[in-house]
Design an enzyme around this catalytic site. Structure first.
Site, PDB file in Angstrom:
ATOM      1  N   THR A   1     -53.275  50.973   5.278  1.00  0.00           N
ATOM      2  CA  THR A   1     -51.703  50.333   4.927  1.00  0.00           C
ATOM      3  C   THR A   1     -50.804  50.598   6.244  1.00  0.00           C
ATOM      4  O   THR A   1     -50.422  51.889   6.613  1.00  0.00           O
ATOM      5  CB  THR A   1     -51.050  51.218   3.705  1.00  0.00           C
ATOM      6  OG1 THR A   1     -51.917  51.075   2.611  1.00  0.00           O
ATOM      7  CG2 THR A   1     -49.946  50.342   3.615  1.00  0.00           C
TER       8      THR A   1
ATOM      9  N   LYS B   1     -48.930  44.484  -0.007  1.00  0.00           N
ATOM     10  CA  LYS B   1     -49.234  46.109  -0.310  1.00  0.00           C
ATOM     11  C   LYS B   1     -47.986  46.725  -0.060  1.00  0.00           C
ATOM     12  O   LYS B   1     -47.487  47.747  -0.725  1.00  0.00           O
ATOM     13  CB  LYS B   1     -50.153  46.549   0.783  1.00  0.00           C
ATOM     14  CG  LYS B   1     -50.566  47.930   0.880  1.00  0.00           C
ATOM     15  CD  LYS B   1     -51.069  48.806  -0.373  1.00  0.00           C
ATOM     16  CE  LYS B   1     -50.549  50.154  -0.598  1.00  0.00           C
ATOM     17  NZ  LYS B   1     -51.848  51.131  -0.271  1.00  0.00           N
TER      18      LYS B   1
ATOM     19  N   LYS C   1     -44.297  57.130   4.631  1.00  0.00           N
ATOM     20  CA  LYS C   1     -44.679  56.082   5.513  1.00  0.00           C
ATOM     21  C   LYS C   1     -44.635  54.355   4.932  1.00  0.00           C
ATOM     22  O   LYS C   1     -44.055  53.604   5.675  1.00  0.00           O
ATOM     23  CB  LYS C   1     -46.109  56.265   6.048  1.00  0.00           C
ATOM     24  CG  LYS C   1     -46.794  55.360   7.058  1.00  0.00           C
ATOM     25  CD  LYS C   1     -48.122  54.634   6.608  1.00  0.00           C
ATOM     26  CE  LYS C   1     -48.883  55.170   5.625  1.00  0.00           C
ATOM     27  NZ  LYS C   1     -50.023  54.341   5.115  1.00  0.00           N
TER      28      LYS C   1
END
Ligand code: NA7
Length: 316
Positions: free
Chosen positions: A125, A200, A268
């Protein structure tokens, strides 16, 4: 569009042994598969590729982590370049944008072996800019590229029940069919490179905001003198009854924060989603507040713990 979806229907396979049996029906591609990155997510994914009969070559920055996979039937590449050279399709799943840049653009990286006939699938990701840089570099050397980040944590990765959100080369998505069936319960093809990453980031931003709100609620409950087991029991009977609330509630209740999804990766994802919001001038006040809670939890030493340890940033 049904053809944009590889669907492993969970409702028909409710028990773990049903899942194993159904996965046994997968006919593995005869293409040679490379896999870079054997962290929590990569480990589960590679295990399912091997179990379903795929021919897999692995590489990990810390080589020791390859040992169990070699015992299970994988071969091991000495460098990233060697894996890409030996394989038709190479998957990568590492921590963050910097790790992906090291892997792809670094010395002995992915790019050095990319030429026509080679394909690279990015499952980490990361942000849209990085994924687009990777796509352009691979394609300018004649290779095919697909982004395929996954929704799910340790257990879905181990069970082959991830949700895959892909974007990029459609023919490569089709060539990944047996791999995606092995690793996931559903694979969506969303269109051009960047669409899977955006999907995502939205999904994980919502998850992070929910987790932070949940942690805050549990702290309030505790401060208000409620028994947390009872709180959980009540949640499980109402509209909050979902896998995340059940498993993360148990983690909070028993202070069991072994990483299923490391908190540093959740932070993150909040950071990357907020940056996307900045770029698009979309106001994200709830996610911004949740991000502050994750940052605080990291400064309290919880970066490598499960994301549910954000609770510790509320219990002050
Ligand atoms: P983990 O369990 O933290 O594993 C991270 C992996 O990334 C692990 O294999 C690391 O190798 C590897 N890594 C980290 N930095 C680098 C660099 N610079 N170069 C090469 N390899 C690197 O993460 P998860 O498996 O939970 O998550 C992976 C991704 O999926 C992430 O984007 C999540 O958000 C979703 P190591 O073993 O430390 O040598």
């Amino acid at each position: 569009n049904e053809s944009d979806l590889y669907n492993f229907d969970e409702s028909e396979h409710e028990t773990e042994s049903d899942i194993v049996t159904a996965k046994d029906d997968i006919t593995p591609t005869c293409l040679k598969i490379g896999f870079l990155g054997l962290g929590i997510m990569g480990s589960g994914m590679v295990r399912n590729l091997i179990k379903t009969g795929h021919s897999v070559m692995v590489w990990n920055r810390t080589p020791m982590k390859c040992r169990d996979f070699v015992q299970a039937g994988a071969s091991m590449g000495g460098t990233v370049t060697e894996v890409v050279a030996a394989c038709d399709i190479t998957f990568g799943c590492v921590s963050d944008p910097n790790a992906v840049r090291d892997l792809v653009f670094g010395t002995n990286g992915v790019l050095q072996s990319i030429r026509p006939g080679k394909a690279y699938v990015e499952m980490s990701t990361i942000d849209v800019e990085t994924v687009q840089d990777v796509a352009e570099s691979i394609e300018s050397r004649g290779g095919r590229f697909l982004e395929a980040p996954v929704i799910g944590t340790r257990k879905p990765a181990e069970d082959g029940m991830l949700v895959i959100v892909a974007g990029g080369d459609r023919s490569l998505f089709d060539d990944c069919e047996s791999c995606f069936l092995a690793m996931g319960k559903k694979a969506f093809y969303l269109g051009e490179v960047g669409s899977g990453t955006r999907m995502k980031l939205v999904a994980n931003m919502v998850l992070g905001s929910v987790m932070a709100g949940y942690a805050e609620g549990m702290s309030l409950a505790e401060r208000a003198g409620l028994d947390l087991q009872t709180v959980l029991d009540v949640f499980k009977e109402g509209p909050l009854n979902c896998a995340a609330v059940r498993s993360k509630g148990d983690a909070i209740l028993h202070s069991r924060f072994e990483p299923s999804f490391p908190l540093k990766h959740q932070q993150k994802d909040m950071r990357l989603a907020l940056a996307l919001g900045d770029e698009l001038k979309q106001s994200l006040p709830v996610a911004a507040a949740a991000n502050e809670m994750f940052k605080r939890a990291i400064s309290l030493g919880n970066g490598d713990n499960d994301m549910s340890s954000v609770y510790r940033a509320t219990a002050l």
